[in-house]
Design a protein around this motif. Structure first.
Motif, PDB file in Angstrom:
ATOM      1  N   GLY A 117       0.813  -1.211   0.000  1.00 15.60           N
ATOM      2  CA  GLY A 117       0.000   0.000   0.000  1.00 15.60           C
ATOM      3  C   GLY A 117       0.846   1.260   0.000  1.00 15.60           C
ATOM      4  N   GLU A 118       0.168   2.393   0.035  1.00 11.37           N
ATOM      5  CA  GLU A 118       0.832   3.688   0.084  1.00 11.37           C
ATOM      6  C   GLU A 118       1.338   3.944   1.501  1.00 11.37           C
ATOM      7  N   ILE A 119       2.545   4.483   1.622  1.00  9.05           N
ATOM      8  CA  ILE A 119       3.123   4.747   2.943  1.00  9.05           C
ATOM      9  C   ILE A 119       2.710   6.132   3.424  1.00  9.05           C
ATOM     10  N   ARG A 120       2.177   6.187   4.634  1.00 11.46           N
ATOM     11  CA  ARG A 120       1.857   7.425   5.310  1.00 11.46           C
ATOM     12  C   ARG A 120       2.438   7.362   6.727  1.00 11.46           C
ATOM     13  N   VAL A 121       2.861   8.504   7.249  1.00 10.16           N
ATOM     14  CA  VAL A 121       3.379   8.563   8.614  1.00 10.16           C
ATOM     15  C   VAL A 121       2.618   9.644   9.364  1.00 10.16           C
ATOM     16  N   ALA A 122       1.925   9.248  10.427  1.00  9.02           N
ATOM     17  CA  ALA A 122       1.239  10.217  11.282  1.00  9.02           C
ATOM     18  C   ALA A 122       2.222  10.714  12.335  1.00  9.02           C
ATOM     19  N   VAL A 123       2.371  12.027  12.420  1.00  8.14           N
ATOM     20  CA  VAL A 123       3.273  12.655  13.391  1.00  8.14           C
ATOM     21  C   VAL A 123       2.432  13.540  14.298  1.00  8.14           C
ATOM     22  N   LEU A 124       2.452  13.259  15.591  1.00 15.98           N
ATOM     23  CA  LEU A 124       1.683  14.026  16.562  1.00 15.98           C
ATOM     24  C   LEU A 124       2.607  14.914  17.383  1.00 15.98           C
ATOM     25  N   ARG A 125       2.185  16.160  17.586  1.00  9.08           N
ATOM     26  CA  ARG A 125       2.898  17.102  18.440  1.00  9.08           C
ATOM     27  C   ARG A 125       1.956  17.592  19.528  1.00  9.08           C
ATOM     28  N   ASP A 126       2.520  17.874  20.706  1.00 13.06           N
ATOM     29  CA  ASP A 126       1.683  18.375  21.795  1.00 13.06           C
ATOM     30  C   ASP A 126       1.443  19.872  21.643  1.00 13.06           C
ATOM     31  N   ALA A 127       0.750  20.471  22.624  1.00 10.99           N
ATOM     32  CA  ALA A 127       0.375  21.886  22.533  1.00 10.99           C
ATOM     33  C   ALA A 127       1.587  22.797  22.460  1.00 10.99           C
ATOM     34  N   ALA A 128       2.726  22.332  23.005  1.00  6.72           N
ATOM     35  CA  ALA A 128       3.952  23.134  22.965  1.00  6.72           C
ATOM     36  C   ALA A 128       4.754  22.907  21.689  1.00  6.72           C
ATOM     37  N   GLY A 129       4.233  22.074  20.787  1.00  8.32           N
ATOM     38  CA  GLY A 129       4.924  21.807  19.533  1.00  8.32           C
ATOM     39  C   GLY A 129       5.961  20.703  19.615  1.00  8.32           C
ATOM     40  N   ARG A 130       6.059  20.035  20.776  1.00 12.21           N
ATOM     41  CA  ARG A 130       7.055  18.970  20.921  1.00 12.21           C
ATOM     42  C   ARG A 130       6.530  17.676  20.310  1.00 12.21           C
ATOM     43  N   LEU A 131       7.433  16.926  19.711  1.00 12.61           N
ATOM     44  CA  LEU A 131       7.056  15.638  19.136  1.00 12.61           C
ATOM     45  C   LEU A 131       6.502  14.714  20.204  1.00 12.61           C
ATOM     46  N   ALA A 132       5.409  14.032  19.889  1.00 13.03           N
ATOM     47  CA  ALA A 132       4.772  13.147  20.852  1.00 13.03           C
ATOM     48  C   ALA A 132       4.675  11.711  20.365  1.00 13.03           C
ATOM     49  N   VAL A 133       4.246  11.514  19.129  1.00 16.03           N
ATOM     50  CA  VAL A 133       4.039  10.167  18.576  1.00 16.03           C
ATOM     51  C   VAL A 133       4.414  10.182  17.098  1.00 16.03           C
ATOM     52  N   THR A 134       5.047   9.118  16.649  1.00 12.97           N
ATOM     53  CA  THR A 134       5.269   8.885  15.218  1.00 12.97           C
ATOM     54  C   THR A 134       4.711   7.509  14.879  1.00 12.97           C
ATOM     55  N   MET A 135       3.887   7.456  13.830  1.00 11.62           N
ATOM     56  CA  MET A 135       3.155   6.232  13.517  1.00 11.62           C
ATOM     57  C   MET A 135       3.297   5.895  12.037  1.00 11.62           C
ATOM     58  N   PRO A 136       4.286   5.060  11.654  1.00 12.82           N
ATOM     59  CA  PRO A 136       4.429   4.679  10.237  1.00 12.82           C
ATOM     60  C   PRO A 136       3.392   3.639   9.841  1.00 12.82           C
ATOM     61  N   LEU A 137       2.773   3.838   8.677  1.00 13.71           N
ATOM     62  CA  LEU A 137       1.670   2.984   8.248  1.00 13.71           C
ATOM     63  C   LEU A 137       1.711   2.771   6.744  1.00 13.71           C
ATOM     64  N   GLN A 138       1.140   1.660   6.302  1.00 18.61           N
ATOM     65  CA  GLN A 138       0.880   1.459   4.878  1.00 18.61           C
ATOM     66  C   GLN A 138      -0.633   1.358   4.706  1.00 18.61           C
ATOM     67  N   VAL A 139      -1.171   2.153   3.809  1.00 14.66           N
ATOM     68  CA  VAL A 139      -2.616   2.199   3.603  1.00 14.66           C
ATOM     69  C   VAL A 139      -2.955   1.289   2.430  1.00 14.66           C
ATOM     70  N   GLU A 140      -3.788   0.283   2.700  1.00 17.49           N
ATOM     71  CA  GLU A 140      -4.078  -0.740   1.696  1.00 17.49           C
ATOM     72  C   GLU A 140      -5.536  -1.157   1.783  1.00 17.49           C
TER      73      GLU A 140
END
Length: 396
Positions: free
Chosen positions: A67-90
């Motif tokens: 599938g197509e590769i997408r990466v969800a990147v979450l940042r908190d209210a202060a702009g700091r990195l919180a979560v990175t979620m690599p995924l393939q959409v199929e």
């Protein structure tokens, strides 16, 4: 009600604001678009070795996902990195599914989570976040196989509600003293038998450990490994998964150190005389070496269990280097039970986002339950083995 703000497209990234909670969700198109944030989060993340950027990037480059590769990147209210979620959409069962990259090649799946957030994320909050991310991705469901229920000694909120995976995994918490670690996990009788085998193997030639530290040593170890696996699978009459397109190139690329970064896959060979009689490869991060594969030569050395000798030697090395956990991956086997003293429960997690996703979750759960029942039945596994051999014969 959760609202998702209008999407703004950038050259390599789609940014989406979440209407609830304290996180900004960014959806990166492809791995490279998320590389900088991903590598930054790796320095302070709860993650598995299979979540390293280098491990996934080498795999995707050589064994492209379906599938197509997408990466969800979450940042908190202060702009700091919180979560990175690599995924393939199929597409699966008529649904658009965001699945973990790597599939059957990954022993432990979970997103990268900033370490201070891990205990604070409740299962309820995690599910709400996933639904928001799913809406941003435009998917019907998420799917992660082999999700650990406990990680770094803490309950994994992403595993909540998952179904037991077809197999669990075997691991070994490490102490500073390698011999003390093995004395805790192995019985006195097992250690005595192994010492006798070490002496027997040494009669065939000097025994030493070779590590894959440069292209030459990596190639030497992998040449032995691929030959050993080809011979073994040939004897069993089943297809060699390491002969699949791109697999050998992936392992080699991931095993060669790049600059200051440690390799994503570490390779170890047990040398007897001039021959490499056993090989172990594992996904690696600063905390854990996770066994991906073990092989051994089928000649005169085989009666001395060179694979088990190598595993115990590698465990001693990990203890000396300060790692906290060693594992032998998913699936049950006698040698795993004799060396590792901890069973790590794994679940297959499906999180529906839409009504179509709920249908997918039901169908997927039925398939997982059936596979687990088959693996728990010796008679059924015998039939599966026969079917695989017949299939391989017809294919050959």
């Amino acid at each position: 009600m959760t609202t998702i703000a209008a999407a703004a497209y950038f050259p390599d990234r789609l940014s989406v604001q979440s209407g609830t909670g304290a996180f900004t969700i960014e959806i990166a198109d492809g791995l490279a678009a998320a590389e900088s944030a991903w590598r930054e989060l790796e320095r302070n993340a709860v993650m598995s070795p299979y979540g390293r950027y280098d491990w996934i990037a080498h795999l995707a480059r050589n064994v492209p996902p379906s599938g197509e590769i997408r990466v969800a990147v979450l940042r908190d209210a202060a702009g700091r990195l919180a979560v990175t979620m690599p995924l393939q959409v199929e597409r699966a069962f008529g649904a658009r599914v965001a699945a973990a990259i790597g599939g059957k090649h990954v022993n432990y799946n979970l997103p990268l989570i900033r370490s201070d957030l891990f205990p604070a994320l409740t299962p309820e909050r995690t599910r709400a976040l996933l639904r928001q991310i799913g809406q941003a991705l435009g998917v019907d469901a998420f799917a992660w196989p082999n999700m650990p229920t406990i990680w770094h000694g803490q309950p994994n909120p992403f595993a909540s509600g998952g179904r037991p995976s077809p197999s669990d995994a075997w691991s070994l918490p490490l102490e500073a003293d390698g011999d003390a670690t093995l004395a805790r996990s192995m019985s006195p009788e097992a250690r005595k038998k192994l010492r006798n085998k070490v002496r027997g193997l040494a009669k065939l030639g000097p025994v030493s450990i070779l590590e894959g530290r440069d292209p030459a040593s990596v190639d030497r170890i992998l040449d032995a490994f691929f030959q050993q696996k080809e011979t073994r699978f040939g004897e069993l009459g089943i297809a060699d998964p390491f002969a699949e397109p791109g697999m050998r190139a992936f392992i080699r690329a991931a095993a060669i150190p790049e600059g200051i970064e440690a390799p994503a896959i570490e390779l170890y060979g047990l040398v007897c005389g001039e021959r490499i009689v056993a090989v172990l490869g594992g996904a690696a991060d600063p905390h854990r070496l996770s066994g991906m594969f073990v092989s051994f030569e089928q000649g005169d050395a085989a009666k001395f269990s060179p694979g088990e000798i190598l595993v115990t030697d590698v465990i001693r090395l990990q203890c000396a280097r300060g790692r906290s956990v060693f594992d032998l991956g998913v699936g049950d086997a006698r040698y795993k039970r004799s060396i590792c003293d901890t069973v790590e429960a794994l679940v297959d997690v499906v999180v529906p986002v839409t009504g179509r996703g709920r249908i997918y979750a039901t169908l997927h759960g039925t398939a997982v339950d059936l596979k687990r029942r088959v693996k728990a039945s010796p008679r059924a596994m015998t039939m599966v083995g026969r079917a695989r051999r017949i299939k391989a014969t017809l294919r050959g």
